[in-house]
Design a protein around this motif. Sequence first.
Motif, PDB file in Angstrom:
ATOM      1  N   VAL A 140       9.263  50.966 -13.797  1.00  0.00           N
ATOM      2  CA  VAL A 140       8.041  52.075 -13.381  1.00  0.00           C
ATOM      3  C   VAL A 140       7.537  51.431 -12.371  1.00  0.00           C
ATOM      4  CG1 VAL A 140       6.156  52.987 -14.275  1.00  0.00           C
ATOM      5  CG2 VAL A 140       8.097  52.707 -15.950  1.00  0.00           C
ATOM      6  N   GLU A 141       7.487  52.120 -11.135  1.00  0.00           N
ATOM      7  CA  GLU A 141       6.962  51.455  -9.965  1.00  0.00           C
ATOM      8  C   GLU A 141       5.425  52.131  -9.687  1.00  0.00           C
ATOM      9  OE1 GLU A 141       8.161  54.180  -6.366  1.00  0.00           O
ATOM     10  OE2 GLU A 141       9.741  52.921  -6.760  1.00  0.00           O
ATOM     11  N   ASP A 153      10.168  58.761  -0.577  1.00  0.00           N
ATOM     12  CA  ASP A 153       8.669  58.681  -1.124  1.00  0.00           C
ATOM     13  C   ASP A 153       7.896  59.900  -0.826  1.00  0.00           C
ATOM     14  OD1 ASP A 153       9.284  56.123  -2.397  1.00  0.00           O
ATOM     15  OD2 ASP A 153       8.166  54.964  -1.199  1.00  0.00           O
ATOM     16  N   GLY A 160       6.613  56.049  -9.876  1.00  0.00           N
ATOM     17  CA  GLY A 160       7.820  56.654 -10.128  1.00  0.00           C
ATOM     18  C   GLY A 160       8.677  55.793 -11.308  1.00  0.00           C
ATOM     19  N   ILE A 161       9.526  56.756 -11.737  1.00  0.00           N
ATOM     20  CA  ILE A 161      10.671  55.997 -12.807  1.00  0.00           C
ATOM     21  C   ILE A 161      11.794  55.564 -12.162  1.00  0.00           C
ATOM     22  CG2 ILE A 161      12.021  56.322 -14.967  1.00  0.00           C
ATOM     23  CD1 ILE A 161       9.830  58.174 -15.849  1.00  0.00           C
ATOM     24  N   ASP A 162      12.331  54.343 -11.844  1.00  0.00           N
ATOM     25  CA  ASP A 162      13.440  53.980 -11.198  1.00  0.00           C
ATOM     26  C   ASP A 162      14.532  53.483 -12.016  1.00  0.00           C
ATOM     27  OD1 ASP A 162      11.776  54.673  -8.945  1.00  0.00           O
ATOM     28  OD2 ASP A 162      11.196  52.440  -8.645  1.00  0.00           O
ATOM     29  N   LEU A 166      15.324  52.051  -5.936  1.00  0.00           N
ATOM     30  CA  LEU A 166      14.005  52.572  -5.710  1.00  0.00           C
ATOM     31  C   LEU A 166      13.896  53.825  -5.151  1.00  0.00           C
ATOM     32  CD1 LEU A 166      12.846  49.308  -3.887  1.00  0.00           C
ATOM     33  CD2 LEU A 166      11.917  50.314  -6.145  1.00  0.00           C
ATOM     34  N   SER A 168      13.272  57.242  -6.843  1.00  0.00           N
ATOM     35  CA  SER A 168      12.786  57.473  -8.169  1.00  0.00           C
ATOM     36  C   SER A 168      13.605  58.811  -8.772  1.00  0.00           C
ATOM     37  CB  SER A 168      11.321  57.635  -8.058  1.00  0.00           C
ATOM     38  OG  SER A 168      10.688  56.535  -7.553  1.00  0.00           O
ATOM     39  N   GLU A 169      13.788  58.652  -9.883  1.00  0.00           N
ATOM     40  CA  GLU A 169      14.394  59.720 -10.768  1.00  0.00           C
ATOM     41  C   GLU A 169      13.064  60.739 -11.006  1.00  0.00           C
ATOM     42  OE1 GLU A 169      17.570  59.947 -11.800  1.00  0.00           O
ATOM     43  OE2 GLU A 169      18.118  58.289 -10.748  1.00  0.00           O
ATOM     44  N   VAL A 171       9.032  61.212  -9.917  1.00  0.00           N
ATOM     45  CA  VAL A 171       7.916  60.762  -9.104  1.00  0.00           C
ATOM     46  C   VAL A 171       6.673  61.654  -8.938  1.00  0.00           C
ATOM     47  CG1 VAL A 171       8.883  61.439  -7.325  1.00  0.00           C
ATOM     48  CG2 VAL A 171       7.219  59.507  -7.012  1.00  0.00           C
TER      49      VAL A 171
END
Length: 660
Positions: A140-141, A153, A160-162, A166, A168-169, A171
């Motif tokens: 989780v970023e 991005d 985001g869930i990665d 990176l 993200s699935e 965000v």
Amino acid sequence: MFSRLLVTLSFFLVKVIAAHEDLSFTYNGFSSANLSLDGVAEFTPNGLLRLTDIDTQRKGHAFYSNPVTFKNSMNTAAAIFSFSTTFVFAIRSEYPTLSGHGIAFVISPTRGLPGASPNHYLGLFNENNNGNENNHVVAVELDTIKSIDQFDDINNNHVGIDINGLKSEKVYTAGYYNDKNGEFKNLTLVSGKSMKVWVEYDGKKKQMNVTLAPSNIGKPRTPLLSLTRDLSSVVNNTMYVGFSASTGSVPTSHYILAQELVLSQLPKLPRMGDKKDRSLILTVGLTLICVIIISLAISGIIYLIKRKRKFEELVEDWEVDYGPQRYKYKDLYIATKGFRDQQLLGAGGFGRVYKGILPTSNIEIAVKRVSQDSEQGMREFVSEIVCMRRLRHRNLVPLLGYCRRKGELILVYDYMSNGSLDKYLFDQPKTTLNWSQRLRIIKGVASGLLYLHEEWEQVVIHRDVKASNVLLDREFNGRLGDFGLSRLCDHGRDPKTTHVVGTRGYLAPELTRTGKATARTDVFAFGAFLLEVACGRRPTEIGRPSMEDMILVDHVYSCWKKGAVFAASDPNLGSDFVAEEVELVMKLGLMCSQAEPSVRPSMRQVVRYLEGDIPLPNLMSLRLCSGGLTFASAEGFDDVAMSYPSSLDQTVPYASSSVA
């Protein structure tokens, strides 16, 4: 003004629920915690875990030393248990508009993530393995940098869930949903305020939720992110959990605090760092700040100089009295959006014309930039332009004022919404004008020329009467415009002109001999204009593909001699016209086109002919001849500026072809 960039994480609680057992670990400070550190991560004396120091381009990891069991079976397809983690973080930036590259909560098959890169890879991946499904990494970023090209991005402030990379699935912009009204409230990750994150995975529903909120409120009911995804193929039987952080070009420090069981028991964030931090700030930070301040000061001075030069105008003492008739270049620059091509209305040998809107009054204007090769006569020229601003007639385009800058003269006119007349006459126009409209335009232009020649305080010789310089207002009334070539003289005198200016096809024969423009040379051009409007053709059509060479006045004269003058009329008129009026206009065009100036009618006579106040004389008595109606050659006159109308000049308003 430059505060220290500090990323702080607090309250690290991971709980994994296995069959019939609870596995959890909490920390009341990290001085004795069972954590494995790598990179530049270290403990501080007061119980803080520093993931990175103020060095740039670095990374730091902090992982729980023992692996956590996420499955009952080694089978990769086996379901994983539900798990959750909660932590509190805060970001303090030395540069309010800049930030580090963010942090991440990580579930990884190894401790330390060997080979991972700093910067935008957040210490998780590198350019070779980013996105590889063999990574088996879930993260989780909390990202404060916008990396569009690599990771798509959405902005520089997102969560985001990665999975394995990176990109993200799921965000979303950092923030939370208010429980009372459901309103979304933004949170700024680099604000320096502490915030809490909840990461929860439901093993039965195969759903991961991520929730963010200020640390002083409870967990919101609505999560920020929700991803339905079976992680059994990603998460191994045992995995390591921890945090990763990285720095880029901006010095960054990442801290983790203790468990947040009671907020008052949390270790205090250092105001300016410990002794080591203060030493580094004194030795490195102060130098950096001085360099930045000096650089900003130099940049500011350079910017002001460039800006002053950009809007610099040429103003001499003799122009002061003109007052409001002179516009500021800066205002015209803003009005035309920097003289962008999108604002361009037309171009010709005399200059380029742009549409604009004055910023102070919202008045639509047409701005013409006139290049000047010499300053000779500029004072007289500007004086005449200013005088012409006083012209007031319903069939003239108002000249609002002028501006002078770096060898160019900028003229400001009222904007005419329907553009120039020529685009309704030539080259298969999209919109054609009926005869009633054309006759009204002809009468209007004739009235305007009469005003210039006889009814104003001085005589104004326009010197460039043609269809492309007749502008149409909202009601399609004709207005004569473009006074850039005009000259003034007192009544009873001729203007002092020595150069031939104008457009080929409209120039009276005597201009090539004497170079002197008079009211009679305007009448000659008006004759060409009359034939343009009646015939729908240009005065000269020479050397154009798929078209025979033709001089319009000769063509009309030939048709008149044969007793078939209507053969020269515009076929787009159809049958809805008054034959007598069309014949009158074409014959009057021939009268105005006579080679001898003295036998051309004055504009007052032209207006009376058009209004039917006096009958048109018999053309047979005027000794017209084809030879006298052709245009004189320009050979031997090096200072003659003549050209065919350009394609842009034929289709766009406010265009003029040439200038001496």
